[in-house]
Design a protein around this motif. Sequence first.
Motif, short mmCIF file in Angstrom:
data_model
loop_
_atom_site.label_atom_id
_atom_site.label_comp_id
_atom_site.label_asym_id
_atom_site.label_seq_id
_atom_site.Cartn_x
_atom_site.Cartn_y
_atom_site.Cartn_z
N TRP A 78 0.84 -1.21 0.00
CA TRP A 78 0.00 0.00 0.00
C TRP A 78 0.87 1.25 0.00
CZ3 TRP A 78 -4.86 0.48 -1.28
CH2 TRP A 78 -5.72 -0.61 -1.15
N LEU A 79 1.93 1.25 0.80
CA LEU A 79 2.82 2.40 0.87
C LEU A 79 3.52 2.61 -0.48
CD1 LEU A 79 4.24 4.57 2.71
CD2 LEU A 79 6.11 2.93 2.79
N HIS A 80 4.05 1.54 -1.07
CA HIS A 80 4.75 1.66 -2.34
C HIS A 80 3.80 2.11 -3.44
CE1 HIS A 80 8.52 0.04 -0.89
NE2 HIS A 80 7.84 -0.90 -0.26
N TYR A 81 2.59 1.54 -3.45
CA TYR A 81 1.61 1.94 -4.45
C TYR A 81 1.21 3.41 -4.26
CZ TYR A 81 -2.61 2.35 -7.19
OH TYR A 81 -3.55 2.79 -8.08
N GLY A 82 0.99 3.78 -2.99
CA GLY A 82 0.61 5.17 -2.69
C GLY A 82 1.66 6.16 -3.18
N PHE A 83 2.93 5.82 -2.99
CA PHE A 83 3.99 6.73 -3.46
C PHE A 83 4.00 6.78 -4.98
CE2 PHE A 83 8.21 8.18 -4.56
CZ PHE A 83 8.29 9.32 -3.78
N ALA A 84 3.78 5.64 -5.65
CA ALA A 84 3.73 5.63 -7.12
C ALA A 84 2.59 6.51 -7.61
CB ALA A 84 3.58 4.20 -7.63
N VAL A 85 1.46 6.49 -6.92
CA VAL A 85 0.32 7.34 -7.30
C VAL A 85 0.67 8.81 -7.09
CG1 VAL A 85 -2.04 8.01 -6.68
CG2 VAL A 85 -1.45 5.59 -6.93
N VAL A 86 1.26 9.13 -5.94
CA VAL A 86 1.63 10.52 -5.65
C VAL A 86 2.58 11.04 -6.72
CG1 VAL A 86 2.97 11.97 -4.05
CG2 VAL A 86 1.19 10.44 -3.17
N MET A 87 3.55 10.22 -7.11
CA MET A 87 4.50 10.66 -8.15
C MET A 87 3.78 10.90 -9.47
SD MET A 87 8.26 9.12 -7.61
CE MET A 87 8.67 9.82 -9.15
N MET A 88 2.91 9.97 -9.85
CA MET A 88 2.21 10.12 -11.13
C MET A 88 1.31 11.35 -11.11
SD MET A 88 0.15 7.28 -13.33
CE MET A 88 -1.20 7.15 -12.19
N VAL A 89 0.58 11.54 -10.01
CA VAL A 89 -0.33 12.69 -9.91
C VAL A 89 0.47 14.00 -9.97
CG1 VAL A 89 -1.90 13.90 -8.35
CG2 VAL A 89 -2.20 11.45 -8.77
N ALA A 90 1.60 14.05 -9.29
CA ALA A 90 2.43 15.27 -9.32
C ALA A 90 2.92 15.55 -10.74
CB ALA A 90 3.60 15.15 -8.36
N PHE A 91 3.36 14.50 -11.45
CA PHE A 91 3.77 14.69 -12.85
C PHE A 91 2.61 15.26 -13.67
CE2 PHE A 91 7.38 11.58 -12.40
CZ PHE A 91 8.36 12.42 -12.89
N ILE A 92 1.42 14.73 -13.47
CA ILE A 92 0.25 15.18 -14.24
C ILE A 92 -0.12 16.61 -13.89
CG2 ILE A 92 -2.24 14.82 -14.56
CD1 ILE A 92 -1.61 11.76 -14.26
N ILE A 93 -0.18 16.92 -12.61
CA ILE A 93 -0.59 18.26 -12.16
C ILE A 93 0.40 19.33 -12.61
CG2 ILE A 93 -0.81 19.72 -10.11
CD1 ILE A 93 -2.13 17.32 -8.72
N LEU A 94 1.69 19.05 -12.49
CA LEU A 94 2.71 20.07 -12.76
C LEU A 94 3.10 20.17 -14.23
CD1 LEU A 94 4.96 19.44 -9.63
CD2 LEU A 94 3.31 21.29 -10.00
N ARG A 95 2.58 19.30 -15.09
CA ARG A 95 2.99 19.29 -16.50
C ARG A 95 2.60 20.56 -17.24
NH1 ARG A 95 -1.94 16.89 -16.65
NH2 ARG A 95 -3.19 17.09 -18.54
N HIS A 96 1.52 21.21 -16.82
CA HIS A 96 1.04 22.39 -17.53
C HIS A 96 2.01 23.58 -17.46
CE1 HIS A 96 -2.80 20.49 -18.19
NE2 HIS A 96 -2.92 20.26 -16.91
#
Length: 193
Positions: A78-96
């Motif tokens: 759960w922790l590893h998956y959660g961090f993978a999600v946080v990283m992906m979401v940050a990439f998506i949010i900050l891409r603009h």
Amino acid sequence: MTASTTTPDTTTRKWLGPDGLLNTKYHKQALWLYLFVVIAHWVEHIAQAAQIYVFDWPVPKAGGALGLAFPWLVKSEWLHYGFAVVMMVAFIILRHGFVGRAKTWWMVALWIQVWHHFEHFLLLMQAVTGANLLGKPVPTSIAQLVFPRVELHLLYNAIVFAPMVVAMVYHMRPNATERTQMRCNCVKPVLVS
């Protein structure tokens, strides 16, 4: 009747999207915070690798820095998956906030992270259901069929981190065309006299 245009203040502006505060006014701060989090994650993986390859600890005992204090962390899908999600979401949010060459490299990092996220999702589903890939004794990712888990996660973090850093360097050092397209305040405007 004359129309007046006003710039909304930060209390009424949205945070996300191309014109959101995280991609304009606070883009630089968000990038530095994200970089700090990613580097802290790197330190954990490097510490674990050092414990295995420098100090010759058995893999189950090597937990990185936090894993020594909280051994359950290393085993928590759960922790590893959660961090993978946080990283992906940050990439998506900050891409603009990115343009030109920087955006290209940021998107490369994002798509690699999408795969990394999928691998963690696969691991999490195996941990939750107890049905492991190809009948393996532990949750196993697709790439883990070829590479051991510790080395694989060092590789994944490296191939996500490298284009992310290239993107940030290009972003902080834009060429003239890119500078005119930027909406954030990550670089100071060039003063022309």
